[in-house]
Design a protein around this motif. Sequence first.
Motif, mmCIF file in Angstrom:
data_model
loop_
_atom_site.group_PDB
_atom_site.id
_atom_site.type_symbol
_atom_site.label_atom_id
_atom_site.label_comp_id
_atom_site.label_asym_id
_atom_site.label_seq_id
_atom_site.Cartn_x
_atom_site.Cartn_y
_atom_site.Cartn_z
ATOM 1 N N GLU A 132 0.830 -1.200 0.000
ATOM 2 C CA GLU A 132 0.000 0.000 0.000
ATOM 3 C C GLU A 132 0.865 1.251 0.000
ATOM 4 O O GLU A 132 0.564 2.235 -0.689
ATOM 5 C CB GLU A 132 -0.882 0.017 1.246
ATOM 6 N N VAL A 133 1.921 1.217 0.774
ATOM 7 C CA VAL A 133 2.812 2.362 0.834
ATOM 8 C C VAL A 133 3.409 2.619 -0.536
ATOM 9 O O VAL A 133 3.552 3.765 -0.966
ATOM 10 C CB VAL A 133 3.943 2.134 1.863
ATOM 11 N N ASP A 134 3.693 1.564 -1.239
ATOM 12 C CA ASP A 134 4.280 1.716 -2.553
ATOM 13 C C ASP A 134 3.292 2.384 -3.504
ATOM 14 O O ASP A 134 3.666 3.255 -4.296
ATOM 15 C CB ASP A 134 4.685 0.346 -3.095
ATOM 16 N N MET A 135 2.045 2.005 -3.400
ATOM 17 C CA MET A 135 1.016 2.657 -4.211
ATOM 18 C C MET A 135 0.982 4.152 -3.906
ATOM 19 O O MET A 135 0.985 4.989 -4.816
ATOM 20 C CB MET A 135 -0.340 2.027 -3.889
ATOM 21 N N THR A 136 0.979 4.476 -2.652
ATOM 22 C CA THR A 136 0.972 5.879 -2.251
ATOM 23 C C THR A 136 2.194 6.616 -2.794
ATOM 24 O O THR A 136 2.089 7.713 -3.353
ATOM 25 C CB THR A 136 0.946 5.991 -0.716
ATOM 26 N N ARG A 137 3.341 5.991 -2.663
ATOM 27 C CA ARG A 137 4.569 6.647 -3.098
ATOM 28 C C ARG A 137 4.541 6.935 -4.601
ATOM 29 O O ARG A 137 4.893 8.036 -5.041
ATOM 30 C CB ARG A 137 5.772 5.763 -2.768
ATOM 31 N N LEU A 138 4.074 5.966 -5.360
ATOM 32 C CA LEU A 138 4.037 6.163 -6.805
ATOM 33 C C LEU A 138 3.100 7.303 -7.189
ATOM 34 O O LEU A 138 3.408 8.123 -8.055
ATOM 35 C CB LEU A 138 3.609 4.869 -7.498
ATOM 36 N N HIS A 139 1.970 7.344 -6.523
ATOM 37 C CA HIS A 139 1.017 8.396 -6.857
ATOM 38 C C HIS A 139 1.563 9.776 -6.482
ATOM 39 O O HIS A 139 1.476 10.736 -7.261
ATOM 40 C CB HIS A 139 -0.313 8.148 -6.147
ATOM 41 N N VAL A 154 13.088 14.269 -6.588
ATOM 42 C CA VAL A 154 11.647 14.008 -6.523
ATOM 43 C C VAL A 154 11.379 12.637 -5.927
ATOM 44 O O VAL A 154 10.492 12.467 -5.087
ATOM 45 C CB VAL A 154 11.023 14.087 -7.926
ATOM 46 N N GLU A 155 12.159 11.678 -6.347
ATOM 47 C CA GLU A 155 11.986 10.313 -5.849
ATOM 48 C C GLU A 155 12.087 10.279 -4.319
ATOM 49 O O GLU A 155 11.250 9.690 -3.635
ATOM 50 C CB GLU A 155 13.087 9.444 -6.455
ATOM 51 N N GLY A 156 13.128 10.895 -3.806
ATOM 52 C CA GLY A 156 13.348 10.904 -2.366
ATOM 53 C C GLY A 156 12.259 11.660 -1.628
ATOM 54 O O GLY A 156 11.788 11.224 -0.575
ATOM 55 N N ALA B 174 7.787 -2.172 10.811
ATOM 56 C CA ALA B 174 6.832 -3.140 10.279
ATOM 57 C C ALA B 174 7.324 -3.714 8.960
ATOM 58 O O ALA B 174 7.273 -4.918 8.746
ATOM 59 C CB ALA B 174 5.466 -2.488 10.102
ATOM 60 N N SER B 175 7.804 -2.858 8.082
ATOM 61 C CA SER B 175 8.312 -3.365 6.805
ATOM 62 C C SER B 175 9.358 -2.419 6.240
ATOM 63 O O SER B 175 9.027 -1.473 5.530
ATOM 64 C CB SER B 175 7.173 -3.565 5.811
ATOM 65 N N PRO B 176 10.600 -2.684 6.582
ATOM 66 C CA PRO B 176 11.710 -1.823 6.167
ATOM 67 C C PRO B 176 11.721 -1.558 4.668
ATOM 68 O O PRO B 176 12.065 -0.452 4.244
ATOM 69 C CB PRO B 176 12.934 -2.633 6.583
ATOM 70 N N GLN B 177 11.324 -2.530 3.870
ATOM 71 C CA GLN B 177 11.402 -2.324 2.425
ATOM 72 C C GLN B 177 10.391 -1.297 1.951
ATOM 73 O O GLN B 177 10.534 -0.749 0.860
ATOM 74 C CB GLN B 177 11.247 -3.645 1.669
ATOM 75 N N ALA B 178 9.385 -1.015 2.767
ATOM 76 C CA ALA B 178 8.408 -0.002 2.373
ATOM 77 C C ALA B 178 9.066 1.379 2.329
ATOM 78 O O ALA B 178 8.665 2.248 1.562
ATOM 79 C CB ALA B 178 7.235 0.011 3.351
ATOM 80 N N LEU B 179 10.088 1.570 3.123
ATOM 81 C CA LEU B 179 10.754 2.867 3.163
ATOM 82 C C LEU B 179 12.122 2.803 2.504
ATOM 83 O O LEU B 179 13.031 3.537 2.865
ATOM 84 C CB LEU B 179 10.879 3.353 4.602
ATOM 85 N N THR B 180 12.244 1.915 1.551
ATOM 86 C CA THR B 180 13.524 1.759 0.887
ATOM 87 C C THR B 180 13.441 2.334 -0.517
ATOM 88 O O THR B 180 12.500 2.081 -1.252
ATOM 89 C CB THR B 180 13.891 0.270 0.829
ATOM 90 N N ASP B 181 14.441 3.095 -0.840
ATOM 91 C CA ASP B 181 14.476 3.720 -2.154
ATOM 92 C C ASP B 181 14.711 2.656 -3.220
ATOM 93 O O ASP B 181 15.683 1.920 -3.167
ATOM 94 C CB ASP B 181 15.603 4.761 -2.186
ATOM 95 N N ALA B 182 13.812 2.582 -4.178
ATOM 96 C CA ALA B 182 13.876 1.530 -5.184
ATOM 97 C C ALA B 182 15.148 1.635 -6.029
ATOM 98 O O ALA B 182 15.654 0.640 -6.535
ATOM 99 C CB ALA B 182 12.651 1.589 -6.082
ATOM 100 N N ARG B 183 15.667 2.847 -6.170
ATOM 101 C CA ARG B 183 16.837 3.029 -7.050
ATOM 102 C C ARG B 183 18.083 2.401 -6.484
ATOM 103 O O ARG B 183 18.736 1.559 -7.084
ATOM 104 C CB ARG B 183 17.088 4.522 -7.274
ATOM 105 N N ASP B 184 18.439 2.826 -5.238
ATOM 106 C CA ASP B 184 19.720 2.366 -4.712
ATOM 107 C C ASP B 184 19.568 1.407 -3.530
ATOM 108 O O ASP B 184 20.550 0.948 -2.979
ATOM 109 C CB ASP B 184 20.563 3.574 -4.302
ATOM 110 N N GLY B 185 18.325 1.096 -3.165
ATOM 111 C CA GLY B 185 18.131 0.167 -2.068
ATOM 112 C C GLY B 185 18.479 0.737 -0.706
ATOM 113 O O GLY B 185 18.478 0.031 0.287
ATOM 114 N N GLY B 186 18.792 2.037 -0.664
ATOM 115 C CA GLY B 186 19.128 2.642 0.623
ATOM 116 C C GLY B 186 17.881 2.922 1.441
ATOM 117 O O GLY B 186 16.860 3.348 0.908
ATOM 118 N N ALA B 187 17.949 2.648 2.725
ATOM 119 C CA ALA B 187 16.800 2.921 3.585
ATOM 120 C C ALA B 187 16.677 4.433 3.764
ATOM 121 O O ALA B 187 17.654 5.172 3.756
ATOM 122 C CB ALA B 187 16.978 2.250 4.933
#
Lengths: 214, 214
Positions: A132-139, A154-156, B174-187
Motif C-alpha cells: 500500500e505504501v508503494d502505491m501511495t509513493r508512486l502516486h 523528486v523520488e526521495g 513493520a516493513s523496512p522495504q516499504a521505506l527503501t528507495d527503489a533506485r539504490d536500495g538505501g533505507a
Amino acid sequence: MDRPVVPLGRPRTERADAKRNRLRLLAVVREMLEECGAEHVTMDALAERAGLGKGTVFRRFGSRAGIFKALLEEEARRFQELVLSGPPPLGPGAGPAERLIAYGRVRIGFLTDNLAVARAAMDRDVAAPAVEVDMTRLHIRMLLGQADLGVRDVEGLALQLSAALEGPLLLYMASPQALTDARDGGAMRLADAWQDLVERLFRAGPEQPPRGPE
Amino acid sequence: MDRPVVPLGRPRTERADAKRNRLRLLAVVREMLEECGAEHVTMDALAERAGLGKGTVFRRFGSRAGIFKALLEEEARRFQELVLSGPPPLGPGAGPAERLIAYGRVRIGFLTDNLAVARAAMDRDVAAPAVEVDMTRLHIRMLLGQADLGVRDVEGLALQLSAALEGPLLLYMASPQALTDARDGGAMRLADAWQDLVERLFRAGPEQPPRGPE
DNA sequence: CAACTAAACGGACTTTACCCCGTTTATATT
DNA sequence: AATATAAACGGGGTAAAGTCCGTTTAGTTG
C-alpha cells in the motif's frame, strides 16, 4: 507453439472452480464479519460454512491475514479507480496540491472506515502495509512530477511524503489511543496535519522542503 | 492501620520466588535470542529451559509479546535515564532544539538496533507502541515548554510531533522495504528527516508550524 | 512456631493457524 | 471422446499460544 514466453509466475488463468470458491469465500467472510467481529472469524468455521476444506482456504489466501488483505484490496481497487480517473479534486482535473491533499484525506478515511479489517490484515504479518505504501509513493511521485517544484530529488521527496502520510496512519491503526489527546479524548486530526504539510511544501517553493535522503 | 490508601492495583511487593523466576526467564530468553532468532523462541521451550512451568511464564508476562516487551523496557529504562540526566545534547544542558533532534536520533537508533526484539514485541499485539509513544509525547511537550515558541497549543503540537517521529519509525519496523528507495536500495534516513522537521519548526518562529488539532 | 492466606506454580487441556499429501477435477490436446 | 496433466480439493495432523484449576509456598500474624 504459442507458449507464453514467461514460464515463471503462477498460471495466468484461474480455473473456474477456483474462481467460484474464491468469490464464495470472500462472500462468506464478509457475512461472518458482520455477525461477529473479525477476531471471531476462524478458518475452520469459514471453511465449513463455505462448504469447503481448510486446505482450500489456505491455498487460496496463504494465511488468515491474506483473506482480510484480499477483502481490503477489493475496496482498494475502487479507490484506485477514483484516484486515476474519478472526479476532482481526487482525480485528474485539479492541481497537484489539491490532489495530494485529497489523496491523503480519502486514504485516511478509507482505512479508518475499514479499521477492523485492516487490523486483521496486519495480524501476524505486520509487513502488510508495504504494498500500500508503494502505491501511495508512486502516486505522490506522479503528482510531484506534474507540480514541477524546483526539487532535485523528486523520488526521495515522494518517499518522505509517503512515510509522513502512511506512518502516522499506521500508528493510529495500531493503537488509536496513542494518538488521542489526553485532555479531551479527541483523536488527532491526521487529515488536517497532512493538508498542512502539503500546503507548506507548496508554499515553500524551490528551496529545500522535507529533506530528501542523502 | 497503615493500610495503603489504594486497595486497587496489583500488590506492591513482588514475592521473592516471583522475582527470581522473572529474572531467570529474562536471562534465558536472551540466551535463546542469540542462539536462534526471536521467531524460534517458543514458550514451551522457554519454560522448559528455565525449569519452570508454562503457566508461570504466562502469569509473569501475559503473552509471548509481553516477554519481548519486558526485554525492550529494560533497555528503555537505560535510555530514559540518559534522556533525563545524561550528558548533552540528549540530556539537560543543551537547548530544546538540539535535545529534540538528539532524542529522535537516539530513539530511532535504539529501535533499529533492537529491530528483531521490537518486531517480536508487536506480534499479535500491535497496540504495543502506545506506551512508548506516550513517553515520547511527554518528553517533547516538556522541551516545547522550555523552548517557549509562540505556539498556542503546545499539547497538540507535541502530539503531532510524536506522531511524526513514531509513525514513520513504526512503519519502518513493520516493513523496512516499504521505506527503501527503489533506485539504490538505501533505507530512508529517518533521523535526517526528523532533524529537518525540528529545525524548520524552530526557524518558523511564533506563527503556525505543524497544525495542532482543532 | 503454627496457622493462615494470597500469590505463585505446574502442566494438562483447548484452540487455532497452518502443513501435508493422497485424491479429485477442470481444461487442453489429439 | 479419450487421455494427460497441472491445478485444486479435503481434512487429518502438527505446533504453538494461551487457559484452567488443583497444588505448593512465601510471607504475615498472633
